[in-house]
Scaffold this active site. Structure first.
Site, mmCIF file in Angstrom:
data_model
loop_
_atom_site.group_PDB
_atom_site.id
_atom_site.type_symbol
_atom_site.label_atom_id
_atom_site.label_comp_id
_atom_site.label_asym_id
_atom_site.label_seq_id
_atom_site.Cartn_x
_atom_site.Cartn_y
_atom_site.Cartn_z
ATOM 1 N N GLY A 41 0.844 -1.346 -0.164
ATOM 2 C CA GLY A 41 0.334 0.030 -0.172
ATOM 3 C C GLY A 41 0.592 0.990 0.120
ATOM 4 N N HIS A 44 12.239 36.436 1.074
ATOM 5 C CA HIS A 44 14.064 35.630 0.550
ATOM 6 C C HIS A 44 15.103 36.056 1.279
ATOM 7 C CE1 HIS A 44 16.250 35.059 -2.603
ATOM 8 N NE2 HIS A 44 18.151 35.053 -2.721
HETATM 9 P P1 NAI Z 1 -4.775 4.717 1.799
HETATM 10 O O1 NAI Z 1 -6.041 4.693 1.420
HETATM 11 O O2 NAI Z 1 -4.496 6.049 1.840
HETATM 12 O O3 NAI Z 1 -3.860 4.405 1.013
HETATM 13 C C1 NAI Z 1 -4.151 2.837 1.107
HETATM 14 C C2 NAI Z 1 -3.701 2.348 -0.031
HETATM 15 O O4 NAI Z 1 -3.046 1.086 -0.410
HETATM 16 C C3 NAI Z 1 -4.074 2.498 -1.517
HETATM 17 O O5 NAI Z 1 -2.948 3.386 -2.576
HETATM 18 C C4 NAI Z 1 -4.209 1.291 -2.593
HETATM 19 O O6 NAI Z 1 -4.840 1.393 -3.737
HETATM 20 C C5 NAI Z 1 -3.697 0.394 -2.265
HETATM 21 N N1 NAI Z 1 -3.791 -0.665 -2.146
HETATM 22 C C6 NAI Z 1 -4.651 -1.752 -0.714
HETATM 23 N N2 NAI Z 1 -5.039 -2.470 -1.534
HETATM 24 C C7 NAI Z 1 -3.656 -2.994 -1.689
HETATM 25 C C8 NAI Z 1 -3.249 -4.193 -2.119
HETATM 26 N N3 NAI Z 1 -4.221 -5.350 -1.618
HETATM 27 N N4 NAI Z 1 -2.019 -4.493 -2.215
HETATM 28 C C9 NAI Z 1 -1.667 -3.517 -2.794
HETATM 29 N N5 NAI Z 1 -1.590 -1.888 -2.234
HETATM 30 C C10 NAI Z 1 -2.781 -2.021 -2.283
HETATM 31 O O7 NAI Z 1 -4.567 4.555 3.275
HETATM 32 P P2 NAI Z 1 -3.244 4.118 4.160
HETATM 33 O O8 NAI Z 1 -2.567 4.312 3.961
HETATM 34 O O9 NAI Z 1 -3.362 3.280 5.147
HETATM 35 O O10 NAI Z 1 -3.851 5.252 5.126
HETATM 36 C C11 NAI Z 1 -5.068 5.289 5.655
HETATM 37 C C12 NAI Z 1 -5.743 6.966 6.259
HETATM 38 O O11 NAI Z 1 -4.614 7.904 6.878
HETATM 39 C C13 NAI Z 1 -5.754 8.351 4.851
HETATM 40 O O12 NAI Z 1 -6.445 8.224 4.636
HETATM 41 C C14 NAI Z 1 -4.809 8.663 4.547
HETATM 42 O O13 NAI Z 1 -4.984 10.286 4.401
HETATM 43 C C15 NAI Z 1 -4.232 9.245 6.988
HETATM 44 N N6 NAI Z 1 -3.057 9.018 6.877
HETATM 45 C C16 NAI Z 1 -2.809 10.707 6.693
HETATM 46 C C17 NAI Z 1 -1.448 11.062 6.687
HETATM 47 C C18 NAI Z 1 -0.742 12.504 7.281
HETATM 48 O O14 NAI Z 1 -1.792 12.964 7.093
HETATM 49 N N7 NAI Z 1 0.332 12.728 7.115
HETATM 50 C C19 NAI Z 1 -0.547 9.922 7.982
HETATM 51 C C20 NAI Z 1 -1.328 8.176 7.758
HETATM 52 C C21 NAI Z 1 -2.190 8.071 6.852
#
Ligand code: NAI
Length: 464
Positions: A178, A443
């Protein structure tokens, strides 16, 4: 006991809503199932990961010290100490949340809460089952990591965002499944600590919610620095072995390969915590487990609001939960809040280089029928980027052709997650490209690149 507001869940959405309710003089209670207040963001999300990222960045300076004329004999990473430091930061802020509850005279109850309908909430805590009544209820129960079918997380090998934060040593090899924010952030942290990282993403690009150019730039940088990125990849047959984890992956080319690593991080998204909270006792409407709300965060059950990761149709981000909480409480208090504007939410990803974005991507703007103009400015032409030694990335702005409305800003580069602030403020105050071109940028700063990108819309950037 009876309250004006009962908040269920003490993450950034819930605790901030409770504070604001207290500030408005509403009699407020908060119910939390975990021993400490603060939720996922504070304990196993935003705060601990960014603490590790900070250390990873400092460590990089030691690794590349000689390039900057700093010579250190044999610098070593004391990883258990890194983890302890992270924990100290988390604990300090958890105490801070307790303090805020006291300051605003919010009653704190511990236990797993369930809606009973008609303004009643039951929770089972230390004193057994208790019921409290609220004129208004705000549900802020958050989300948890989604697992792949048939897999169970454990503290040693199959990890989610929770277990990976408590490893006591830096793994030699790591496979990340992911490439959303969680996946790319941990890939970036552990790569900098010296782990050999492979990242597998099912969709055709990393960080698929970002503008395509941002995804391309992150992938280019990751590859350049030695992170193996496989997009369009399908992982199967995941199993634990004596040495860690093994899986077979079908690559975009159609080729199948077996991969092994000491640790496997599953970062394939999060599911809303809406099971077992008594929705069946109410008329709350849901969509695939997410709660439907209107612009005031009201659910379809009178007097019940929902905020944060459980809400249908908004991104799962701590600051969105907080903003939604402010709207809900202001509505309860009889003010006239403005609903959150979905196109003015900063998205921030703490990789190297960082990502900060707001509004529509170029593709989204075009799909919505806008005629757009694009301005792009590379950090390679920014003097502060030279000073900090991070030339990768750019600022890309998407502007509506006729009136110069700012539709989207997409930044990838050093500390981009800080730089996006200016763009969000500009969009919220309905500034145009013209205003941004006239705005004087200090700057030498990284954010000069934002001003230059707006000038670039009309071919007027000075330094590129
Ligand atoms: P996400 O939904 O953003 O990303 C998960 C990714 O895994 C997607 O790109 C998807 O296509 C991929 N995926 C799903 N199943 C898969 C598989 N079987 N094999 C390979 N790839 C697969 O979820 P994530 O990264 O777990 O984050 C969860 C939430 O937490 C999100 O909404 C994110 O924006 C938020 N978050 C925000 C952060 C920040 O603001 N800095 C930091 C961490 C998370």
């Amino acid at each position: 006991m009876s309250y004006d507001v009962i908040v269920i869940g003490s993450g950034p959405g819930g605790y901030s809503a409770a504070v604001r309710a207290g500030q408005y003089g509403l009699k407020t209670a908060i119910i939390e199932k975990d021993p400490k207040l603060g939720g996922c963001c504070l304990h196993v999300g935003c705060i601990p990961t960014k603490a590790l990222l900070h250390t990873a960045e400092i460590w990089q300076h030691f690794v590349h010290g000689p390039e900057e004329g700093i010579l250190c004999e044999n610098p070593r990473l004391d990883y258990p100490k890194v983890i302890d430091r992270k924990q100290k930061i988390v604990d300090k802020h958890a105490k801070g949340v307790e303090f805020l509850m006291k300051k605003q005279k919010v009653d704190v109850f511990r236990g797993y809460a369930r809606l009973l309908g008609k303004g009643k909430v039951e929770f089972s805590g230390e004193k057994g089952k208790q019921v409290v009544e609220g004129r208004n209820i705000i549900v802020a129960t958050g989300s948890e990591a989604r697992m792949l079918p048939g897999l169970q997380p454990d503290p040693d090998v199959i990890l989610t965002n929770i277990e990976i934060l408590n490893l006591r040593s830096v793994p030699k090899t790591l496979i990340v499944i992911g490439a959303g924010a969680v996946g790319v952030e941990f890939a970036s942290i552990f790569h900098r600590f010296g782990t050999k990282v492979t990242i597998l993403e099912m969709l055709p690009r990393l960080v698929p919610v970002e503008d395509e150019d941002v995804s391309k730039e992150l992938e280019r940088f990751f590859r350049k620095t030695g992170i193996r990125c496989e997009t369009g990849a399908k992982a199967e047959n995941i199993e634990k072995t004596a040495a860690g984890a093994k899986l077979s992956v079908t690559l975009a080319s159609g080729k199948t390969e077996t991969l092994e690593a000491e640790k496997l991080l599953v970062a394939v998204g999060r599911k809303p915590n809406t099971d077992g909270i008594g929705l069946e006792n109410t008329r709350i409407a849901t969509d695939r487990g997410f709660i439907k709300v209107n612009g005031m965060q009201q659910t379809t059950e009178p007097g019940v609001y929902a905020i944060g990761d459980i809400v249908a149709g908004t991104p799962q981000l701590a600051h969105v939960a907080t903003a939604e909480g402010m709207v809900a409480v202001a509505h309860i208090a009889g003010k006239s809040p403005v609903p959150i504007h979905k196109n003015r939410i900063p998205g921030v990803t703490y990789t190297e280089p960082g990502i900060g974005s707001a509004g529509l991507t170029e593709a989204q703007a075009k799909a919505q029928g806008y005629k757009v103009k694009i301005g792009k400015f590379p950090f390679a032409a920014n003097s502060k980027a030279s000073i900090v030694g991070m030339h990768d990335g750019f600022v890309k702005v998407v502007v509506e052709e006729k009136f110069g409305e700012i539709l989207g800003v997409h930044i990838i580069g050093y500390h981009a997650y800080e730089l996006i602030a200016e763009a969000v403020a500009a969009m919220e105050s309905e500034s145009t490209a013209d205003t941004m071109m006239r705005t004087i940028h200090a700057h030498p700063t990284l954010y000069e690149a934002v001003g230059e990108a707006f000038n670039a819309v009309y071919g007027l950037a000075i330094n590129a």
